[in-house]
Design a protein around this motif. Structure first.
Motif, mmCIF file in Angstrom:
data_model
loop_
_atom_site.group_PDB
_atom_site.id
_atom_site.type_symbol
_atom_site.label_atom_id
_atom_site.label_comp_id
_atom_site.label_asym_id
_atom_site.label_seq_id
_atom_site.Cartn_x
_atom_site.Cartn_y
_atom_site.Cartn_z
ATOM 1 N N LEU A 57 5.466 -7.562 -0.060
ATOM 2 C CA LEU A 57 4.967 -6.244 0.307
ATOM 3 C C LEU A 57 5.759 -5.160 -0.413
ATOM 4 N N THR A 58 5.042 -4.206 -1.004
ATOM 5 C CA THR A 58 5.690 -3.065 -1.651
ATOM 6 C C THR A 58 4.985 -1.783 -1.205
ATOM 7 N N ALA A 59 5.767 -0.792 -0.801
ATOM 8 C CA ALA A 59 5.234 0.511 -0.405
ATOM 9 C C ALA A 59 5.848 1.575 -1.308
ATOM 10 N N THR A 60 5.034 2.552 -1.710
ATOM 11 C CA THR A 60 5.501 3.660 -2.529
ATOM 12 C C THR A 60 5.516 4.917 -1.671
ATOM 13 N N VAL A 61 6.695 5.532 -1.567
ATOM 14 C CA VAL A 61 6.901 6.756 -0.791
ATOM 15 C C VAL A 61 7.165 7.885 -1.778
ATOM 16 N N LEU A 62 6.661 9.097 -1.470
ATOM 17 C CA LEU A 62 6.808 10.255 -2.357
ATOM 18 C C LEU A 62 7.686 11.322 -1.707
ATOM 19 N N PRO A 63 8.978 11.361 -2.032
ATOM 20 C CA PRO A 63 9.870 12.369 -1.446
ATOM 21 C C PRO A 63 9.440 13.806 -1.743
ATOM 22 N N THR A 64 8.908 14.079 -2.928
ATOM 23 C CA THR A 64 8.502 15.447 -3.264
ATOM 24 C C THR A 64 7.165 15.823 -2.649
ATOM 25 N N ARG A 65 6.526 14.905 -1.957
ATOM 26 C CA ARG A 65 5.266 15.179 -1.257
ATOM 27 C C ARG A 65 5.450 14.953 0.243
ATOM 28 N N GLY A 66 6.613 15.355 0.768
ATOM 29 C CA GLY A 66 6.866 15.259 2.207
ATOM 30 C C GLY A 66 7.028 13.844 2.705
ATOM 31 N N MET A 67 7.565 12.956 1.882
ATOM 32 C CA MET A 67 7.757 11.538 2.203
ATOM 33 C C MET A 67 6.429 10.846 2.495
ATOM 34 N N GLY A 68 5.361 11.334 1.848
ATOM 35 C CA GLY A 68 4.040 10.741 2.025
ATOM 36 C C GLY A 68 3.991 9.318 1.502
ATOM 37 N N LEU A 69 3.166 8.505 2.133
ATOM 38 C CA LEU A 69 2.968 7.127 1.716
ATOM 39 C C LEU A 69 1.862 7.115 0.669
ATOM 40 N N HIS A 70 2.217 6.810 -0.567
ATOM 41 C CA HIS A 70 1.263 6.847 -1.674
ATOM 42 C C HIS A 70 0.437 5.576 -1.772
ATOM 43 N N SER A 71 1.083 4.424 -1.653
ATOM 44 C CA SER A 71 0.353 3.161 -1.750
ATOM 45 C C SER A 71 1.128 2.038 -1.066
ATOM 46 N N VAL A 72 0.372 1.017 -0.669
ATOM 47 C CA VAL A 72 0.955 -0.203 -0.107
ATOM 48 C C VAL A 72 0.257 -1.372 -0.777
ATOM 49 N N GLN A 73 1.039 -2.310 -1.259
ATOM 50 C CA GLN A 73 0.521 -3.489 -1.952
ATOM 51 C C GLN A 73 1.064 -4.728 -1.253
ATOM 52 N N TYR A 74 0.164 -5.636 -0.858
ATOM 53 C CA TYR A 74 0.548 -6.912 -0.270
ATOM 54 C C TYR A 74 0.024 -8.006 -1.180
ATOM 55 N N GLY A 75 0.898 -8.613 -1.951
ATOM 56 C CA GLY A 75 0.458 -9.598 -2.945
ATOM 57 C C GLY A 75 -0.461 -8.919 -3.953
ATOM 58 N N ASP A 76 -1.676 -9.422 -4.084
ATOM 59 C CA ASP A 76 -2.661 -8.830 -4.995
ATOM 60 C C ASP A 76 -3.541 -7.787 -4.316
ATOM 61 N N TRP A 77 -3.371 -7.574 -3.022
ATOM 62 C CA TRP A 77 -4.221 -6.654 -2.262
ATOM 63 C C TRP A 77 -3.590 -5.283 -2.144
ATOM 64 N N ARG A 78 -4.354 -4.269 -2.484
ATOM 65 C CA ARG A 78 -3.944 -2.890 -2.243
ATOM 66 C C ARG A 78 -4.494 -2.498 -0.874
ATOM 67 N N ILE A 79 -3.629 -2.013 -0.003
ATOM 68 C CA ILE A 79 -3.995 -1.695 1.365
ATOM 69 C C ILE A 79 -4.142 -0.181 1.510
ATOM 70 N N GLY A 80 -5.221 0.259 2.147
ATOM 71 C CA GLY A 80 -5.379 1.668 2.451
ATOM 72 C C GLY A 80 -6.536 2.321 1.732
ATOM 73 N N TRP A 81 -6.621 3.626 1.869
ATOM 74 C CA TRP A 81 -7.693 4.434 1.313
ATOM 75 C C TRP A 81 -7.396 4.768 -0.138
ATOM 76 N N GLN A 82 -8.418 4.725 -1.002
ATOM 77 C CA GLN A 82 -8.265 5.060 -2.418
ATOM 78 C C GLN A 82 -8.774 6.481 -2.645
#
Length: 76
Positions: free
Chosen positions: A33-58
């Motif tokens: 599992l990998t999550a990308t957080v954006l500190p310059t965007r208020g610690m927003g969650l940009h993306s979450v990847q579980y194996g080959d699956w991208r989780i969340g809204w595009q």
């Protein structure tokens, strides 16, 4: 920069091109599992990847947009 400890990793970086230029990103995760957080965007969650699956809204917008380019007072 990248840090790895006890099977977890963290990597910090900054986008260089287009409307994302200057936005900071931090990838946090482990082997599955990998999550990308954006500190310059208020610690927003940009993306979450579980194996080959991208989780969340595009978003229809490609990549995060630098806050300096967002018209805060525009009603649209």
């Amino acid at each position: 920069s990248r840090l790895q400890l006890f099977g977890f990793h963290a990597a910090a970086y900054r986008w260089q091109d287009g409307p994302s230029a200057g936005v900071q990103g931090v990838d946090l995760g482990n082997s599955k599992l990998t999550a990308t957080v954006l500190p310059t965007r208020g610690m927003g969650l940009h993306s979450v990847q579980y194996g080959d699956w991208r989780i969340g809204w595009q978003s229809p917008v490609r990549g995060p947009v630098n806050p300096a380019l967002v018209p805060v007072y525009d009603p649209s």
